[in-house]
Design a protein around this motif. Structure first.
Motif, PDB file in Angstrom:
ATOM      1  N   SER A 165       0.836  -1.197   0.000  1.00 17.77           N
ATOM      2  CA  SER A 165       0.000   0.000   0.000  1.00 17.77           C
ATOM      3  C   SER A 165       0.871   1.248   0.000  1.00 17.77           C
ATOM      4  CB  SER A 165      -0.922   0.007   1.223  1.00 17.77           C
ATOM      5  OG  SER A 165      -1.554   1.264   1.372  1.00 17.77           O
ATOM      6  N   ALA A 166       0.701   2.097  -1.022  1.00 18.47           N
ATOM      7  CA  ALA A 166       1.416   3.370  -1.049  1.00 18.47           C
ATOM      8  C   ALA A 166       0.824   4.349  -0.050  1.00 18.47           C
ATOM      9  CB  ALA A 166       1.382   3.959  -2.455  1.00 18.47           C
ATOM     10  N   SER A 167      -0.407   4.133   0.389  1.00 18.60           N
ATOM     11  CA  SER A 167      -0.962   4.965   1.459  1.00 18.60           C
ATOM     12  C   SER A 167      -0.235   4.705   2.762  1.00 18.60           C
ATOM     13  CB  SER A 167      -2.458   4.676   1.634  1.00 18.60           C
ATOM     14  OG  SER A 167      -3.193   5.080   0.502  1.00 18.60           O
ATOM     15  N   GLN A 168       0.116   3.459   3.017  1.00 15.90           N
ATOM     16  CA  GLN A 168       0.849   3.111   4.225  1.00 15.90           C
ATOM     17  C   GLN A 168       2.301   3.537   4.115  1.00 15.90           C
ATOM     18  OE1 GLN A 168       0.250  -0.885   5.840  1.00 15.90           O
ATOM     19  NE2 GLN A 168       2.447  -1.073   6.122  1.00 15.90           N
ATOM     20  N   ASN A 169       2.884   3.441   2.935  1.00 18.80           N
ATOM     21  CA  ASN A 169       4.278   3.818   2.717  1.00 18.80           C
ATOM     22  C   ASN A 169       4.357   4.730   1.493  1.00 18.80           C
ATOM     23  OD1 ASN A 169       7.025   4.043   2.580  1.00 18.80           O
ATOM     24  ND2 ASN A 169       7.443   1.841   2.465  1.00 18.80           N
ATOM     25  N   PRO A 170       4.146   6.047   1.643  1.00 17.68           N
ATOM     26  CA  PRO A 170       4.134   6.963   0.494  1.00 17.68           C
ATOM     27  C   PRO A 170       5.437   7.010  -0.284  1.00 17.68           C
ATOM     28  CG  PRO A 170       3.197   8.007   2.455  1.00 17.68           C
ATOM     29  CD  PRO A 170       3.832   6.730   2.902  1.00 17.68           C
ATOM     30  N   LEU A 171       6.529   6.519   0.288  1.00 10.97           N
ATOM     31  CA  LEU A 171       7.802   6.520  -0.439  1.00 10.97           C
ATOM     32  C   LEU A 171       7.721   5.690  -1.716  1.00 10.97           C
ATOM     33  CD1 LEU A 171      10.375   6.119   2.500  1.00 10.97           C
ATOM     34  CD2 LEU A 171       9.379   8.209   1.558  1.00 10.97           C
ATOM     35  N   LEU A 172       6.817   4.705  -1.745  1.00  8.74           N
ATOM     36  CA  LEU A 172       6.704   3.845  -2.925  1.00  8.74           C
ATOM     37  C   LEU A 172       6.208   4.619  -4.137  1.00  8.74           C
ATOM     38  CD1 LEU A 172       5.072   0.670  -1.288  1.00  8.74           C
ATOM     39  CD2 LEU A 172       7.496   1.153  -1.682  1.00  8.74           C
ATOM     40  N   ALA A 173       5.494   5.733  -3.923  1.00  9.07           N
ATOM     41  CA  ALA A 173       4.941   6.508  -5.035  1.00  9.07           C
ATOM     42  C   ALA A 173       5.919   7.555  -5.559  1.00  9.07           C
ATOM     43  CB  ALA A 173       3.646   7.186  -4.605  1.00  9.07           C
ATOM     44  N   LEU A 174       7.029   7.788  -4.869  1.00 13.02           N
ATOM     45  CA  LEU A 174       7.952   8.853  -5.289  1.00 13.02           C
ATOM     46  C   LEU A 174       8.476   8.674  -6.719  1.00 13.02           C
ATOM     47  CD1 LEU A 174      10.032   9.479  -2.030  1.00 13.02           C
ATOM     48  CD2 LEU A 174       8.293  10.944  -3.055  1.00 13.02           C
ATOM     49  N   ALA A 217     -16.389  14.802   8.229  1.00 14.97           N
ATOM     50  CA  ALA A 217     -15.618  14.947   6.988  1.00 14.97           C
ATOM     51  C   ALA A 217     -14.192  14.439   7.178  1.00 14.97           C
ATOM     52  CB  ALA A 217     -15.614  16.409   6.547  1.00 14.97           C
ATOM     53  N   ALA A 218     -13.594  14.729   8.331  1.00 14.29           N
ATOM     54  CA  ALA A 218     -12.237  14.238   8.609  1.00 14.29           C
ATOM     55  C   ALA A 218     -12.211  12.719   8.703  1.00 14.29           C
ATOM     56  CB  ALA A 218     -11.726  14.863   9.906  1.00 14.29           C
ATOM     57  N   LYS A 219     -13.263  12.144   9.271  1.00 17.15           N
ATOM     58  CA  LYS A 219     -13.348  10.684   9.369  1.00 17.15           C
ATOM     59  C   LYS A 219     -13.410  10.049   7.982  1.00 17.15           C
ATOM     60  CE  LYS A 219     -16.038   7.098  11.729  1.00 17.15           C
ATOM     61  NZ  LYS A 219     -17.207   6.847  12.614  1.00 17.15           N
ATOM     62  N   ARG A 220     -14.184  10.660   7.085  1.00 17.18           N
ATOM     63  CA  ARG A 220     -14.249  10.155   5.706  1.00 17.18           C
ATOM     64  C   ARG A 220     -12.916  10.317   5.004  1.00 17.18           C
ATOM     65  NH1 ARG A 220     -19.377  12.754   6.043  1.00 17.18           N
ATOM     66  NH2 ARG A 220     -18.520  14.634   5.044  1.00 17.18           N
ATOM     67  N   LEU A 221     -12.201  11.404   5.290  1.00 18.34           N
ATOM     68  CA  LEU A 221     -10.887  11.621   4.668  1.00 18.34           C
ATOM     69  C   LEU A 221      -9.903  10.532   5.078  1.00 18.34           C
ATOM     70  CD1 LEU A 221      -9.076  15.024   4.263  1.00 18.34           C
ATOM     71  CD2 LEU A 221      -7.815  13.033   5.059  1.00 18.34           C
ATOM     72  N   VAL A 222      -9.833  10.238   6.381  1.00 13.62           N
ATOM     73  CA  VAL A 222      -8.897   9.214   6.860  1.00 13.62           C
ATOM     74  C   VAL A 222      -9.261   7.846   6.292  1.00 13.62           C
ATOM     75  CG1 VAL A 222      -8.056   8.004   8.906  1.00 13.62           C
ATOM     76  CG2 VAL A 222      -8.343  10.485   8.959  1.00 13.62           C
ATOM     77  N   ALA A 223     -10.557   7.509   6.300  1.00 13.26           N
ATOM     78  CA  ALA A 223     -10.980   6.209   5.787  1.00 13.26           C
ATOM     79  C   ALA A 223     -10.666   6.080   4.303  1.00 13.26           C
ATOM     80  CB  ALA A 223     -12.473   6.005   6.038  1.00 13.26           C
ATOM     81  N   ALA A 224     -10.895   7.163   3.541  1.00 12.16           N
ATOM     82  CA  ALA A 224     -10.629   7.108   2.099  1.00 12.16           C
ATOM     83  C   ALA A 224      -9.138   7.009   1.822  1.00 12.16           C
ATOM     84  CB  ALA A 224     -11.214   8.335   1.414  1.00 12.16           C
ATOM     85  N   TYR A 225      -8.340   7.807   2.515  1.00 14.15           N
ATOM     86  CA  TYR A 225      -6.893   7.761   2.283  1.00 14.15           C
ATOM     87  C   TYR A 225      -6.323   6.376   2.609  1.00 14.15           C
ATOM     88  CZ  TYR A 225      -1.909   8.467   2.828  1.00 14.15           C
ATOM     89  OH  TYR A 225      -0.542   8.333   2.717  1.00 14.15           O
ATOM     90  N   ALA A 226      -6.710   5.817   3.754  1.00 18.00           N
ATOM     91  CA  ALA A 226      -6.193   4.502   4.144  1.00 18.00           C
ATOM     92  C   ALA A 226      -6.695   3.415   3.196  1.00 18.00           C
ATOM     93  CB  ALA A 226      -6.601   4.193   5.576  1.00 18.00           C
ATOM     94  N   GLY A 227      -7.963   3.502   2.815  1.00 22.54           N
ATOM     95  CA  GLY A 227      -8.540   2.439   1.995  1.00 22.54           C
ATOM     96  C   GLY A 227      -8.049   2.441   0.566  1.00 22.54           C
TER      97      GLY A 227
END
Length: 449
Positions: A135-144, A185-195
């Motif tokens: 997951s690039a959400s878990q490890n954003p370095l993979l998307a660099l 709205a913040a809860k939806r943001l976190v859920a969407a980013y992680a998912g």
């Protein structure tokens, strides 16, 4: 149209109002996901600038083929240490490169510093949807390596970009605890980013009648995943042992995207059935939760349950189904017959060994012993080879079949070795066989003379 785990889809199709619909490209999906996070951030009064929005697009559009080649299937398990994780990320970044990175290539110190900075994101995502090394959400370095930076960047620019992402996710996670519109709205943001690092919402282009009801149908085929929920490759862990005595299939299903979600699991193989008492419904972190389904029934042939939006306390968006499998009564009968025959041969073999060690110098096996060992072994071996078995049933009983086959082979090899070593007493047959060549030789010598 539906929520799916990232990866290849097998025989996937979608129809809207009985007409085929067409999936949008992966990059278009990612852009829409990033726009959704932009809207949620605005409603929660959080900062999400254009550079960060573009970074989110490449995080959501990330494909893991290059990363998997670096990490390797043999080592696809939970990170044993932070040093090993950073070493694999460094190898990946060195192979893929970072566009317009002015130092040329990142150093191990750069990767270690970036990894420390994104540690809060790893914790939030892992808690939300479970750990997933792909997951690039878990490890954003993979998307660099995929980010098309407009101008030259150095380690400080990347560190600043990562800090802004961490601040966005951390602030949203803290704000999501409040029972306010901004908190929702913040809860939806976190859920969407992680998912969106592990899953994707299928978006299609279609014509839909807005003035009348219409039906949306999606269809796909899935692998059985004969492992515990936390032991599938899809979720960043090694696949469960194929040689386990008890086999269970794990499936991730969405139960929170409609007013009511009905799930039916059927076993079409007549040789296999569900172990109804062992069925488990777990959350995304592979834990048993209190928010069970509104209704559930389980039989050897069918598991059926549903969740409704009216349920008090809410409902999970996704759940893991852990479905223990076993052979049916008809399939088990032949196994017990084979086991009985094999046990008979083993008892005869054990009895022979007991007498053999107490026989002194004259250690031979009698014809009766050979018959008691070989006849049940032959019957068991024939049943083992010719009995009808489906692919799934063969997979479930693989360990038992291999062990039984090895025992039968060992008994046959032992008997043949005893025969070859002239240790089988046929009731006088051995003496006749050994004396015949001498008699024939004497007769031939007399004729020649």
């Amino acid at each position: 149209m539906g929520n799916f785990s990232k990866g290849n889809l097998l025989d996937f199709s979608v129809t809207v109002n009985e007409k085929p619909a067409y999936l949008l490209p992966r990059t278009e999906h990612a852009k829409i996901y990033a726009k959704f996070l932009k809207v949620q951030a605005s409603e929660a009064s959080l900062s999400l600038d254009s550079d960060l929005k573009q970074f989110l697009e490449w995080i959501f559009a990330f494909t893991n083929a290059d990363w998997q080649r670096v990490w390797g299937d043999a080592r696809r398990s939970r990170y044993s240490s932070a040093e090993e994780r950073d070493e694999m990320v460094l190898r990946y970044l060195l192979e893929q490169g970072i566009k317009r990175y002015t130092p040329g290539v990142p150093s191990s110190d750069d990767v270690r510093d970036w990894s420390v900075r994104i540690a809060p994101i790893r914790d939030i995502v892992s808690y939300s949807v479970g750990a997933n090394i792909d997951s690039a959400s878990q490890n954003p370095l993979l998307a660099l390596p995929k980010v098309p930076f407009a101008s030259g960047v150095d380690e400080g620019d990347i560190a600043d970009l990562l800090d802004r992402l961490v601040k966005l996710v951390k602030d949203a996670d803290q704000l999501s605890l409040s029972k306010t519109p901004a908190g929702e709205a913040a809860k939806r943001l976190v859920a969407a980013y992680a998912g969106y690092g592990s899953y994707w919402d299928a978006l299609v282009e279609c014509d839909a009648p807005l003035d009348e009801p219409f039906m949306i149908k999606t269809q796909e085929k899935r692998g059985l995943h004969l492992a515990e929920p936390g032991e599938t490759v899809q979720n960043g862990l090694v696949r469960g042992s194929n040689w386990a005595w008890r086999k269970a299939s794990s499936q991730l299903v969405v139960v929170g995207d409609a007013k009511s979600n009905h799930v039916n699991v059927r076993v079409a193989d007549p040789n296999v059935e569900l172990y109804a008492k062992g069925v488990r419904i777990l959350n995304e972190r592979y834990e048993k939760h209190d928010r069970g389904p509104d209704f559930q029934t389980a039989t050897p042939e069918l598991l059926s349950f549903y969740y409704s939006a009216q349920r008090e306390g809410g409902r999970p968006h996704r759940v893991w189904l852990n479905l223990p499998l076993r052979t049916s009564l008809s399939g088990s009968t032949s196994r017990w017959v084979i086991l009985l025959m094999t046990s008979t041969a083993l008892v005869a073999f054990a009895s022979f060994l007991f007498h053999w060690f107490n026989a002194g110098v004259n250690r031979t096996i009698g014809a009766g012993d050979v018959a008691v060992i070989l006849v049940p072994s032959a019957i068991a071996a024939s049943l083992l080879l010719v009995r009808e078995s489906s692919t799934l049933n063969a997979e479930i009983t693989k360990r038992w079949t291999v062990v039984t086959g090895f025992i039968l082979l060992a008994l046959w090899v032992f008997t043949m070795l005893m025969y070859g070593a002239n240790k089988v007493d046929w009731g006088g047959g051995n003496k006749m066989r050994s004396s015949m060549p001498l008699v024939e030789l004497v007769a031939v010598e007399r004729v020649v003379r």
